[in-house]
Structures are given as C-alpha cells and as structure tokens.
Design an enzyme around this catalytic site. Structure first.
Site, PDB file in Angstrom:
ATOM      1  N   LYS A 118      31.928  33.503  40.443  1.00  0.00           N
ATOM      2  CA  LYS A 118      33.133  32.483  39.940  1.00  0.00           C
ATOM      3  C   LYS A 118      33.224  31.474  40.929  1.00  0.00           C
ATOM      4  CE  LYS A 118      35.427  37.032  41.194  1.00  0.00           C
ATOM      5  NZ  LYS A 118      36.162  37.439  39.585  1.00  0.00           N
ATOM      6  N   GLU A 202      38.576  32.233  50.547  1.00  0.00           N
ATOM      7  CA  GLU A 202      39.575  31.870  50.003  1.00  0.00           C
ATOM      8  C   GLU A 202      40.837  31.996  50.455  1.00  0.00           C
ATOM      9  OE1 GLU A 202      40.808  33.179  45.923  1.00  0.00           O
ATOM     10  OE2 GLU A 202      39.286  32.183  45.062  1.00  0.00           O
ATOM     11  N   ARG A 294      36.216  37.050  27.772  1.00  0.00           N
ATOM     12  CA  ARG A 294      36.147  37.806  26.093  1.00  0.00           C
ATOM     13  C   ARG A 294      37.854  38.327  25.848  1.00  0.00           C
ATOM     14  NH1 ARG A 294      38.729  41.408  29.682  1.00  0.00           N
ATOM     15  NH2 ARG A 294      37.599  41.042  31.947  1.00  0.00           N
TER      16      ARG A 294
END
Ligand code: ADP
Ligand code: ADP
Ligand code: MG
Length: 507
Positions: A118, A202, A294
């Site tokens: 990430k 975050e 994906r």
C-alpha cells in the site's frame, strides 16, 4: 501475436468455473488443477483436463507454483489465469510463469509488486495528483513521532499493514492513550498474517463509503475504466453486498473517479483487469485506498451493467491484442446487485460454518445470475474460502434489482449450513440500503443490534438506544478477526505472501 489455445486455471470453485466458461466460449481448451479435497469439485468435472497438484491445504496444492508450472509443461498449456486469491497477486509467481515461457493472464510482475504494497502504491501514484487520505508516507519506525503525526492528523486514526489485504492488520485508534496498545496489535497481526510488520497511519474517515473503479488496460498503453462498484456493506472490512452503479455518485464525480483510476493504472504501466479502490466521504470527496491487481470477486455486477465479459478481455489483453472497446463506447445500462453467499452464520458474528449442502437449489429466471461451485450433497471444505456462491440480479432500475434480489433469495434453498442469505435479505429490506443512505458501518449500526441475545435475527424497527448499541457493537466487531484453520506455512516461493491462512478470504 501469441494465441492462447490452452488455458490452465490456477484456482478452484466458482471463479475457476467462471473463467473456464468464457474460455470455452472462445474455443480455448481448459485445464483445471485441484487438491485432494476437491476431487469431485465442479471445476474439475468442467475442465477438458484436470490434474491433482497435492493435498488439501492450499500451501501444498493451489499455492504450489512449481507444480502448477510443471503441469503446464506436460500438457502443453499456453497460459495461466490465476483467478482471485491464491497466486493471483504473487509477483514472484507471475515472474516464474513468464520465465517458463508461459502467458500470465494478468498484469506484469512489476505492477503486482508495486500495487501489492500500500505504501509503495501511494508513492507510485504521488505524481499523478490522486487524492489521498492524510497519513504517513512511509512505514512507522518511531512511535513518539507517529503519535505527534496522529495528533496532527486528528483522531480517530487507522493503523494499517502496508502488506495488508482481506481487511486484516487494521486497527482504529480513538485517542492518544490507546495508541501503543493498538499499535502492538496491528504490528503483531501484520506479522502473523503477512510476514511483514510494516504499518502506517491513515486518517480514519468516519462514515465512509467504499467505491471502486474497474479498469482494463492493454499492452499498448490504452487504459479505460468501466465505472464503479459500491462495496460499502462489509463485515470485518470485507465486502458482502456489492452493486453497480453506486446509488450516490453524480456523473461529474463518477467521471473524476474514473479519470483518477485510469491515472493510477497508468502510474504503474498497468495492463489486464484491475480495480482501483477509493473511500468516499459524505461530501463525496474521494480518496485512493489501494489497487487490486486481479479479477475481483464482485466483477459480475460490472459485467451486467456494461455488457463486457471481463475474462474475455483479460484473455485478449494477455494475447497482446489492443483494446477494441473505447471509453466513449461504454455506458451504464441498468443496475446490478451481488449478494455473496458464504457458509457463515450471520447471527454468530459471521463465523464460518462447516457442513454438507443437504439441500441446494439455485434461484432462476430473468435477471438472475448465480456464479457458484457447488451442487446438492457436496461438502464445503474447511481449507478454503467459505463462499458458496455469488447471487447477482440485474434490472433496469435499482428498485427492480432489489425486488429481484428478494425474490431470488427467497427462492434459494440451502440447508445443512448457515449462510449469509438471511443477511442479504435483511440488507435488501432495510430502509438505509433501499434509500441509498448507508456506509461501511451498515452491519454494526443496523444488523448487529437486530441479532438478539438468543442469536435470532429480529426484524423489528430500531430502538432509541440504537446508537449506543451500535457503538458498543462496532467496537466489539473490530476486535473480532476471522479464525483461520491454522497458520499453514507460507510457501517459500512467496516471501511477501498474503496467504498465511489456509482458509482465505476473497474480495
Ligand atoms: P484491504 O487491503 O484489506 O482491502 P483496504 O485499504 O482496501 O484494505 O481497506 C479495506 C476496508 O477498510 C475499506 O473498504 C474500508 O471499509 C476500511 N478502510 C480502509 N481505510 C480506511 C480509512 N482510512 N478510513 C475508514 N475506513 C477505512
Ligand atoms: P480487497 O481489497 O478486494 O479485499 P485485498 O488487497 O485485501 O483485496 O486482498 C487481495 C487478495 O488477497 C484478495 O483475494 C484477498 O481475499 C486475499 N487475501 C488478503 N489477505 C489474505 C489472507 N491473510 N489470507 C487469505 N487471503 C488473503
Ligand atoms: Mg481493499
């Protein structure tokens, strides 16, 4: 251009079948792999050829990169489609496939690598002006510094595993006093689930919605988006009900999010099908979360509203063909909803339920699509993700899609295991969902309070104490993590594996 004549699907269950169906339509021969637990599975019967690659635990079968590539050599396979989960986001595997002279039906190993982390993903897209949730740009090494940053960002904050996935390794911190304890938990969860304790911070967006954009890119630099999917109904930060389009997006915001998603894909030279995930606040400000490199579980809702077969496109792209769909050709037609049918007990904190499908009768009829991998009499193996099926309905309007979903859920007959179908029915009936006014707190806010102390699902209206109950339950929910059958050893060939647990959770 290398044509794909024979495709091996390195997966099981509904997604293996879904991929093989398109391959068959395209005149491509199919090869299934299976574990000893899946000898009688539908995907094994459906394929033109099938090879057992090992015992039940995924690490000894579906994750055996070397064995899978050996099957390809022996059966003259041209390409491997990894599906979702298992080896689909394993850059090392994608590289092995390439080095063996085979085609990987998916993005480049480089793109998988960047987007699999990430923090790396955020830094890769940094120059593209993509809105991001305030947070630390790199992994936390110094706690006191991290606390200062958290105070600056403003509590509540979220501690997240950089290698995270499947909703794991995430901890909400409400205030400074909780920081150390939650940090310890996040790190230990990250280590045990991903073998990598890197975490970052975050801002915790309150009452957010999860809205993601489907993208398709070819190997010639063309990238398009196929609009959004709303996936805000989640338990344990994992999706259970999805729909397309979202009930709240306005055309300008959809356009801006689509552009942002295309830019994220461009930032990593993306080709194949991918999903760019965003979190959206009540002002409809959107922030980049991560990119999943994906085919996603919930891809059917996009197929239904766009008429595009995403697997067919993935195969064309893997063959090196340029995209023939232009952005301006695409439009949203109608509305589609997906309810994931898991063998889980929604009245018992969505814990996986094992057993045999004593009764299994699918709903049918106009506007109903069932992607599944089971038949009556089959057992749900304890080794893998407990998803039985994806029930999708589509209609001209959202209201009709909801009505169809209720009809289809009522028609679905499953006995022998508890499933998430009653939960799906609860969502479809709920005013918050029907009116489109809901967020990722749906389950803790509305559903948990309805599950009374006897474990029965009550349908009476919310009480005045609802908010208090919701707060307690939200906290309680956050403390729960899905039990895994064991910590099966991660295969050596995937050092940064997301696949520690035998029983996987897919999104
Ligand atoms: P994963 O890799 O586990 O899917 P994501 O970053 O995609 O991790 O987050 C999963 C879910 O967690 C999101 O769909 C959302 O519900 C919640 N979430 C993630 N980041 C935030 C945030 N900053 N604020 C609020 N909720 C968040
Ligand atoms: P999503 O945001 O769609 O949930 P993630 O990035 O979280 O996607 O996860 C990527 C893939 O890895 C998904 O198929 C997910 O289910 C799977 N996954 C992530 N972590 C784990 C884990 N610890 N065990 C099993 N599967 C996992
Ligand atoms: Mg995610």
């Amino acid at each position: 251009m290398p044509a794909i004549n024979k495709l091996l699907v390195a997966n099981r269950g509904e997604i293996a079948l879904r991929i093989m169906r398109t391959a068959r339509e395209m005149g491509i021969q199919t090869v299934a792999i299976y574990s000893e637990a899946d000898r009688n599975a539908l995907h094994v019967r459906y394929a033109d050829e099938a090879v057992c690659v090992g015992p039940a635990p995924s690490a000894e079968s579906y994750l055996r990169a070397d064995a899978i590539i050996e099957v390809c050599r022996q059966l003259n396979v041209d390409a491997i489609h990894p599906g979702y989960g298992f080896l689909s986001e394993n850059a090392h595997f994608a590289r092995m496939v390439r080095e063996a002279g085979l085609i990987f039906v998916g993005p480049s190993p480089e793109a998988i690598e960047v987007m699999g982390d990430k923090l790396a993903a955020k830094s890769a897209v940094a120059t593209y002006n993509i809105p991001m949730v305030p947070g630390t740009p790199s992994a936390i090494t110094d706690r006191s510094e991290a606390k200062i940053i958290s105070a600056q960002i403003g509590y509540p904050i979220l501690i997240k595993a950089s290698a995270g996935g499947g909703g794991k390794g995430m901890r909400i911190v409400a205030n400074d006093a909780e920081f150390d304890e939650q940090m310890d938990r996040a790190v230990s969860e990250a280590v045990s689930a991903f073998g990598d304790g890197s975490v970052f911070i975050e801002k915790y967006v309150t009452s957010p919605r999860h809205i993601e954009i489907q993208v398709l890119g070819d190997q010639h630099g063309n990238i398009i988006h196929l609009f959004e999917r709303e996936c805000s109904v989640q338990r344990r930060h994992q999706k259970v009900v999805e729909e397309a389009p979202s009930s709240i997006l306005k055309p300008e915001i959809r356009e801006a999010m689509g552009q942002a998603a295309v830019n994220v894909a461009r930032a990593c030279g993306y080709y194949g099908a991918g999903t760019v995930e965003f979190i959206v606040n009540d002002q409809l400000d959107f922030y980049f979360l991560e990119m999943n490199t994906r085919l996603q579980v919930e891809h059917p809702v996009t197929e239904q509203i766009t008429g595009v077969d995403l697997v067919r496109q993935m195969i064309y792209i893997a063959e090196g063909r340029p995209l023939t769909i232009r952005q301006e050709d695409l439009q949203i037609k109608g509305h589609a909803i997906e309810v994931r049918v898991y063998a889980e007990d929604p009245t018992n904190n969505f814990l996986p339920d094992v057993g045999t499908l004593d009764t299994y009768v699918r709903p049918q009829g106009n506007g109903v699509r069932v992607d599944d991998g089971f038949e009556q009499g089959m057992s749900i193996p304890i080794y893998y993700d407990p998803m039985i099926a994806k029930l999708v309905t589509y209609a001209d309007t959202r209201t009709e899609a909801i009505q169809k979903m209720i009809r289809a859920i009522d028609e679905y007959q499953i006995s022998g295991v508890q499933t998430t179908l009653p939960f799906g029915r609860f969502v479809m009936d709920h005013d918050a969902f029907r009116s489109g006014q809901f967020d990722t707190g749906f389950v803790s806010k509305y559903f948990m309070p309805r599950v009374d102390s006897t474990g029965l699902l009550t349908t009476d209206q919310p009480t005045s104490t609802e908010n208090e109950v919701a707060a307690v339950l939200a906290a309680w929910l956050l403390d729960q993590t899905r039990p895994t059958t064991n910590g099966a050893p991660v295969q050596e060939t995937q050092p940064k594996s997301k696949w520690k647990a035998n029983r996987q959770s897919f999104s």
